[in-house]
Design an enzyme around this catalytic site. Structure first.
Site, PDB file in Angstrom:
ATOM      1  N   LYS A  44       0.856  -1.190   0.000  1.00  0.00           N
ATOM      2  CA  LYS A  44       0.000   0.000   0.000  1.00  0.00           C
ATOM      3  C   LYS A  44       0.888   1.235   0.000  1.00  0.00           C
ATOM      4  O   LYS A  44       1.681   1.427   0.907  1.00  0.00           O
ATOM      5  CB  LYS A  44      -0.905   0.022   1.235  1.00  0.00           C
ATOM      6  N   LYS A  57      -9.928  13.194   7.874  1.00  0.00           N
ATOM      7  CA  LYS A  57      -9.441  12.856   9.214  1.00  0.00           C
ATOM      8  C   LYS A  57      -9.388  14.110  10.087  1.00  0.00           C
ATOM      9  O   LYS A  57      -9.245  15.213   9.572  1.00  0.00           O
ATOM     10  CB  LYS A  57      -8.015  12.282   9.125  1.00  0.00           C
ATOM     11  N   ASP A 101       1.814   6.651   5.312  1.00  0.00           N
ATOM     12  CA  ASP A 101       0.802   5.663   4.934  1.00  0.00           C
ATOM     13  C   ASP A 101       1.223   4.877   3.678  1.00  0.00           C
ATOM     14  O   ASP A 101       0.449   4.119   3.115  1.00  0.00           O
ATOM     15  CB  ASP A 101      -0.540   6.365   4.712  1.00  0.00           C
ATOM     16  N   ASP A 158     -12.007   7.257   3.666  1.00  0.00           N
ATOM     17  CA  ASP A 158     -10.800   7.051   4.469  1.00  0.00           C
ATOM     18  C   ASP A 158     -10.419   5.565   4.536  1.00  0.00           C
ATOM     19  O   ASP A 158      -9.347   5.217   5.016  1.00  0.00           O
ATOM     20  CB  ASP A 158     -11.007   7.619   5.882  1.00  0.00           C
ATOM     21  N   ARG A 166      -7.438  -0.318   1.182  1.00  0.00           N
ATOM     22  CA  ARG A 166      -7.988  -1.577   0.660  1.00  0.00           C
ATOM     23  C   ARG A 166      -8.405  -1.438  -0.808  1.00  0.00           C
ATOM     24  O   ARG A 166      -8.392  -2.411  -1.555  1.00  0.00           O
ATOM     25  CB  ARG A 166      -9.143  -2.047   1.554  1.00  0.00           C
TER      26      ARG A 166
HETATM   27  N1  BES Z   1      -4.037   4.783   6.906  1.00  0.00           N
HETATM   28  C1  BES Z   1      -5.143   4.562   7.748  1.00  0.00           C
HETATM   29  C2  BES Z   1      -4.833   3.610   8.906  1.00  0.00           C
HETATM   30  C3  BES Z   1      -3.823   4.102   9.917  1.00  0.00           C
HETATM   31  C4  BES Z   1      -4.245   4.756  11.052  1.00  0.00           C
HETATM   32  C5  BES Z   1      -2.478   3.861   9.744  1.00  0.00           C
HETATM   33  C6  BES Z   1      -3.312   5.175  11.989  1.00  0.00           C
HETATM   34  C7  BES Z   1      -1.553   4.290  10.673  1.00  0.00           C
HETATM   35  C8  BES Z   1      -1.967   4.938  11.801  1.00  0.00           C
HETATM   36  C9  BES Z   1      -6.291   3.965   6.944  1.00  0.00           C
HETATM   37  O1  BES Z   1      -6.366   4.373   5.621  1.00  0.00           O
HETATM   38  C10 BES Z   1      -7.562   4.396   7.588  1.00  0.00           C
HETATM   39  O2  BES Z   1      -7.844   5.565   7.574  1.00  0.00           O
HETATM   40  N2  BES Z   1      -8.304   3.433   8.112  1.00  0.00           N
HETATM   41  C11 BES Z   1      -9.538   3.727   8.761  1.00  0.00           C
HETATM   42  C12 BES Z   1     -10.562   2.730   8.288  1.00  0.00           C
HETATM   43  C13 BES Z   1     -11.977   3.088   8.665  1.00  0.00           C
HETATM   44  C14 BES Z   1     -12.408   4.338   7.944  1.00  0.00           C
HETATM   45  C15 BES Z   1     -12.874   1.941   8.296  1.00  0.00           C
HETATM   46  C16 BES Z   1      -9.290   3.571  10.265  1.00  0.00           C
HETATM   47  O3  BES Z   1      -8.503   2.720  10.671  1.00  0.00           O
HETATM   48  O4  BES Z   1      -9.873   4.354  11.013  1.00  0.00           O
HETATM   49 ZN    ZN Z   2      -4.592   4.961   4.767  1.00  0.00          ZN
HETATM   50 MN    MN Z   3      -7.443   6.169   5.381  1.00  0.00          MN
END
Ligand code: BES
Ligand code: ZN
Ligand code: MN
Length: 496
Positions: free
Chosen positions: A259, A271, A282, A341, A345
């Site tokens: 990714k 965010k 990321d 966000d 995936r």
């Molecule tokens: N890149 C983030 C996940 C992340 C969070 C990585 C903190 C490193 C530190 C990912 O793209 C994300 O935003 N995931 C969301 C998913 C949710 C919207 C279903 C999350 O984990 O809140």
């Molecule tokens: Zn992300």
């Molecule tokens: Mn995200």
């Protein structure tokens, strides 16, 4: 980075020395010679300091005899896993301000001496290209390390092999640390192209090619950004069968997918401001895949490996994907994007399907900073491991244990069962989030599973381990390079 060399075990007459001493409190031959030169001063100093030899302990002698400094490091119990590596890390941390040091490593095997050198090098990593006003006393000075070994040739050869992996880790750390204004998809791809000089085949696909292929999921993430996306395909063709005139066919490659979200603002599902700067890293999954390709090419691994990374920036704008949008992924499956966000995936869905159909790999492993939920579940010690194959899961966990990049297996169910059912959409084939926050790392992995077919596959959620807020034994705080050593070790299991 300090220059590390290996030399015959001759006691230096001056300078800065490091003497590892284990819990038996026995000196190596050089340690004994030093103690003698100091008229039993080493032994007496250790007694006065209540030095136990336990790992992590240390004692410093200032200006003993003709020396500037002698650092005695607790070497713990003999044969402790990665003990020598941690000693090297401790040397880099304690003696960063010295210019030259000699390590009395004559009590160790050649492999341990090389591991010590590796640990020292990994811990000595710095990223200072943007620090233009660092004062002299704030800079690391350690430039020369001589490791005194009873088998210096063997130790040097072992370190040579480890250096290829260290270079891969350093490349990953550089990529992960770069800010997003510098390292956007096109620049990331340009850095991948530098691997060509190691013999890696590198292809870069841009917006137009991805559009023509029908990468609807990846492009949905990218479309809000002013920066164009890229997919980089890196191939290392090391299978000896390529040279075999008797037309023995090379084995199918191992495939690693990363990714590469160069910045994740969340998109329209934006965010919160606090901590958003972390989302420059990321792309750590893609960074690890790139570092891995450098590592295996650097040590000329004898098998075929492909690395594929999806590079995008997730931004809000008038052209960004809206929550509720439906897109067609490269696999043909339609995806309802309910939260922009949950973008990693979407990127991986297309790259996984591409890797699977183009290369028909023996197995696929993806790495991604995929969910905040994996940090809630596992903290910063273990990365999450999801796999549709028990043997593959076991091999990965074992490799991680061997190099100290640990994995913890998480559940994964078949399509149509429990967690997976949460992903059913009323309007499309699948939606990009589960029913709620509960089990968020698992529903994310289940989403990926819908794009990997029957191929053996594992997913490593590295959101909690890609970046360290504190120094680790061989990882200064910041980008850890997690995944490079683990996968290099895993790949070794498939060679020869
Ligand atoms: N890149 C983030 C996940 C992340 C969070 C990585 C903190 C490193 C530190 C990912 O793209 C994300 O935003 N995931 C969301 C998913 C949710 C919207 C279903 C999350 O984990 O809140
Ligand atoms: Zn992300
Ligand atoms: Mn995200």
């Amino acid at each position: 980075m300090p220059e590390i060399t290996f030399a015959k075990p001759v006691l230096p007459e001056d300078g800065v020395l490091v003497a590892p001493v284990g819990e038996t409190l026995e000196f190596s031959p050089l340690g004994a010679a030093l103690n003698e030169a100091l008229e039993n001063g080493l032994k007496r100093a250790l007694e006065a300091a209540d030095f136990t030899g336990k790992a992590g302990g240390s004692a410093t002698l200032l200006a003993p005899g003709g020396y500037k400094r002698v650092l005695v490091l607790g070497a713990g119990k003999p044969g402790a896993p990665r003990g020598a590596e941690a000693l090297g890390g401790a040397i880099a941390a304690a003696l960063a301000k010295e210019e030259a040091v000699s390590v009395l490593a004559d009590g160790m095997s050649a492999e341990e001496a090389a591991a010590l050198a590796l640990g020292l090098r990994l811990r000595a990593y710095r990223f200072e290209k943007y620090r233009t006003t660092l004062k002299d006393d704030e800079k690391a000075k350690l430039a020369k390390v001589v490791v005194l070994s009873h088998a210096p040739k063997e130790a040097a050869a072992a370190y040579e092999r480890l250096s290829a992996v260290a270079k891969g880790v350093e490349l990953t750390r550089d990529l992960v640390t770069e800010p997003a204004n510098v390292l956007f998809p096109a620049e990331f791809a340009a850095r991948c192209e530098k691997l060509k000089k190691l013999g890696v085949k590198v292809e870069v696909l841009g917006q137009k090619e991805l559009d023509e292929l029908g990468f609807g999921a990846l492009l949905a993430v990218s479309q809000g950004s002013a920066r164009e996306p890229r997919m980089v395909v890196m191939q290392w063709l090391g299978d000896p069968a390529h040279e075999d005139k008797k037309a023995k066919k090379p084995k199918a490659p191992l495939a690693f997918i990363g990714k590469g979200v160069c910045f994740d603002s969340g998109g329209i599902s934006i965010k919160p401001a606090a901590g958003m700067e972390d989302m420059k890293w990321d792309m750590a999954g893609a960074g690890a895949v790139t570092g891995l390709m450098a590592a295996i090419a650097g040590r000329k691994a004898k098998l075929d490996v492909v690395g594929l990374i999806g590079l995008v920036e997730n931004m809000p704008s008038g052209t960004a994907t809206r929550p509720g949008d439906v897109v067609t992924s490269y696999s043909g499956q339609t995806v309802e994007i309910l939260n922009t966000d949950a973008e990693g995936r979407l990127v991986l869905a297309d790259v996984l399907h591409y890797a699977n159909t183009r290369f028909e790999p023996r197995l696929m492993v993806d790495l991604a900073t995929l969910t905040g939920a994996i940090i809630v579940g596992l903290g910063h010690e273990y990365a999450g491991l999801f796999a549709n194959d028990d043997e593959l899961a076991g091999q990965l966990a074992k490799a991680g244990e061997a190099v100290g990049e640990k994995l913890w297996r998480m559940p994964l169910v078949k399509k149509g069962e429990s967690y997976d059912k949460e992903l059913n959409s009323p309007i499309a084939d699948v939606k990009n989030i589960g029913g709620g926050r509960a089990g968020g790392s698992i529903t994310a992995a289940q989403f990926l599973r819908r794009f990997v077919g029957e191929t053996k596959w594992a997913h490593l959620d590295i959101a909690g381990v890609a970046w360290g807020a504190k120094d680790g034994a061989v990882t200064p705080k910041g980008a850890t390079g997690f995944g490079v050593r683990l996968l290099d070790e895993f790949v070794k299991g498939y060679e020869g």
